[in-house]
Design a protein around this motif. Structure first.
Motif: not given
Length: 96
Positions: A4, A7-8, A11-12, A88
């Motif tokens: 968590q 950053e999304n 992760n992607l 990020e």
């Protein structure tokens, strides 16, 4: 399970294959395929500079931010550190 603290989009990008990264204009930003390293923006507190090593390069900025160049296989362990608050990936800027 993805961290968590990441950053999304990061992760992607970490879950994407090399081919997927090559096809995307955004997923590969900050990634060097030759060395398998990422250049990342990190929000932290405390003394992050003590972690400088052969696999982690830390460029401190101001207000608790740093640019960290790190091998891909060390990102999860780095994110687990108490000093690290958020990570990020850099973004591409486009002018229109």
């Amino acid at each position: 399970m993805p961290s968590q603290k990441l950053e999304n989009l990061l992760n992607l990008a970490l879950a994407a294959t090399t081919g997927e990264k090559e096809k995307s204009q955004e997923l590969a930003v900050g990634f060097s395929p030759e060395t398998r390293t990422w250049e990342l923006i990190v929000k932290y507190h405390g003394a992050l500079e003590k972690l400088e090593s052969a696999v982690i390069h830390i460029e401190p900025l101001i207000f608790g931010y740093a640019i960290v160049t790190i091998r891909e296989d060390f990102i999860d362990a780095f994110a687990a550190l108490d000093e690290v608050e958020y990570i990020e990936k850099p973004k591409s800027l486009f002018f229109q």
